[in-house]
Scaffold this active site. Structure first.
Site, short mmCIF file in Angstrom:
data_model
loop_
_atom_site.label_atom_id
_atom_site.label_comp_id
_atom_site.label_asym_id
_atom_site.label_seq_id
_atom_site.Cartn_x
_atom_site.Cartn_y
_atom_site.Cartn_z
N ARG A 136 0.90 -1.39 -0.27
CA ARG A 136 -0.07 0.19 0.21
C ARG A 136 0.63 1.42 0.31
O ARG A 136 1.91 1.24 0.61
CB ARG A 136 -0.84 -0.05 1.22
CG ARG A 136 -2.17 -1.21 1.19
CD ARG A 136 -2.99 -0.52 0.10
NE ARG A 136 -3.92 -2.18 0.87
CZ ARG A 136 -5.00 -2.23 0.12
NH1 ARG A 136 -5.61 -0.82 -0.40
NH2 ARG A 136 -5.78 -3.63 0.51
N ASN A 157 11.67 1.10 3.29
CA ASN A 157 11.25 0.26 2.34
C ASN A 157 12.19 -0.33 1.72
O ASN A 157 13.15 -0.06 1.70
CB ASN A 157 10.17 0.57 2.15
CG ASN A 157 9.15 -0.07 0.41
OD1 ASN A 157 8.60 -0.85 1.22
ND2 ASN A 157 9.03 0.69 -0.64
N HIS A 159 12.57 -2.76 -1.95
CA HIS A 159 11.62 -2.45 -3.60
C HIS A 159 12.39 -4.08 -3.90
O HIS A 159 13.26 -3.53 -4.21
CB HIS A 159 11.68 -0.93 -4.31
CG HIS A 159 11.41 -1.09 -5.06
ND1 HIS A 159 9.95 -1.34 -5.20
CD2 HIS A 159 11.61 -1.25 -6.25
CE1 HIS A 159 9.47 -0.66 -6.44
NE2 HIS A 159 10.25 -0.87 -7.44
C1 GAR Z 1 9.42 -8.26 -1.99
O1 GAR Z 1 10.04 -9.07 -2.88
C2 GAR Z 1 9.60 -7.31 -2.20
O2 GAR Z 1 10.44 -6.16 -2.34
C3 GAR Z 1 8.18 -6.66 -2.26
O3 GAR Z 1 7.18 -7.24 -2.19
C4 GAR Z 1 7.59 -8.68 -2.11
C5 GAR Z 1 7.63 -9.52 -0.69
O4 GAR Z 1 8.23 -10.49 -0.76
N1 GAR Z 1 8.10 -5.24 -2.34
C6 GAR Z 1 7.47 -4.71 -3.35
O5 GAR Z 1 6.99 -4.83 -4.31
C7 GAR Z 1 6.60 -2.85 -2.19
N2 GAR Z 1 6.53 -2.58 -3.48
P1 GAR Z 1 7.73 -11.10 1.45
O6 GAR Z 1 6.54 -11.17 1.97
O7 GAR Z 1 8.41 -12.50 0.86
O8 GAR Z 1 8.51 -10.45 2.03
#
Ligand code: GAR
Length: 263
Positions: A136, A157, A159
């Site tokens: 979000r 964060n 990314h």
């Molecule tokens: C990760 O790859 C993270 O970098 C990405 O969601 C995934 C969460 O994995 N985050 C985003 O895209 C934020 N914009 P996880 O729940 O296994 O940690």
């Protein structure tokens, strides 16, 4: 010797980054402890991880809040301390090309959900909030209530791309489909834009001709599990300093931004 910091986490899904952070706290790689886990997704696997480690958790029902505020956007249904004009002015998630009514609708409903997040976080004082796959966008309403001082940000964060390339919802997918030969992940502090805040750390990896999107994502996640704890430990050691730097001749307009210096 660094102090032990209190870390809160927001997640939306599997929580493998959350797990890497919890494990790093437990093994001493991070001088910190996880004090809460919040989510917008009742089915998030990360909630089970929190439970296993006896970390308090909570769920904020974003879809319900968004629907009810969209139906009844009256001030009575918004946080008492919410100023739409102020948040409109500060935010840089949307550009001036976007429809102002759509932006207002977004900001009102998200701020209402964020007020619920803040309420749930109140019992758990924290030094650092980590977004670990929290899908979000956070508005200035929430950010200003966590960051009392913009030069001492405390929302991180991760990314799935080498920012500033490929911000948005599908960093690895966008990198792969662009045909990049190198992928990566970035840890940064949150600012008022989308994935635009000062960069703390990055890890890159090669994308080989026989990689698929899935194999590339696997490499990416493995890099994330190392990078995120390293960046959090730098915060715990008080080694991250934000400075505003300007490069007068670098662009047509004076170029000025906040960057993180590691000392
Ligand atoms: C990760 O790859 C993270 O970098 C990405 O969601 C995934 C969460 O994995 N985050 C985003 O895209 C934020 N914009 P996880 O729940 O296994 O940690």
């Amino acid at each position: 010797m660094s102090r032990k910091i209190r870390i809160g986490a927001l997640i939306s899904g599997g929580g493998t980054n959350l797990q890497a952070i919890i494990d790093s706290c437990e093994s001493g790689k991070i001088s910190g402890e996880m004090v809460f886990v919040g989510t917008d997704n009742p089915a998030a696997m990360g909630l089970k991880r929190a439970e296993k480690h006896k970390i308090p958790s909570f769920i904020v029902d974003y879809p319900h809040i968004i629907r009810s505020v969209n139906r009844h956007p009256e001030p009575a249904n918004l946080p008492e301390d919410f100023s739409l004009d102020e948040i409109m002015q500060k935010q840089s998630i949307f550009s001036s090309e976007n429809d102002p009514e759509t932006i207002k609708k977004f900001l009102r409903s998200r701020a209402a959900a964020e007020a619920e997040l803040l309420k749930n976080m109140t019992p758990f004082p924290f030094d650092l909030l980590v977004l670990a796959g929290f899908l979000r966008n956070l508005t200035p309403y929430f950010i200003d209530r966590v960051n009392k001082d913009s030069m001492h940000p405390r929302i991180m964060n991760i990314h799935p791309a080498l920012l500033p390339s490929f911000p948005g919802v599908d960093g690895y997918g966008d990198t792969f489909r662009y045909g990049c030969k190198v992928g990566g992940c970035t840890v940064h502090f949150i600012d008022y834009g989308e994935d635009s805040g000062p960069i703390i750390g990055q890890k890159a990896f090669p994308i080989e001709p026989d990689d698929t999107l899935d194999s590339m994502k696997k490499k990416g996640l493995e890099a994330e599990w190392k990078l995120y704890p390293e960046c959090i430990q730098l915060f715990a050691e008080n080694r991250l300093h934000v400075e505003t730097v300007s490069f007068p001749g670098a662009r047509k307009k004076p170029y000025c931004r906040n960057i993180v210096l590691i000392r």
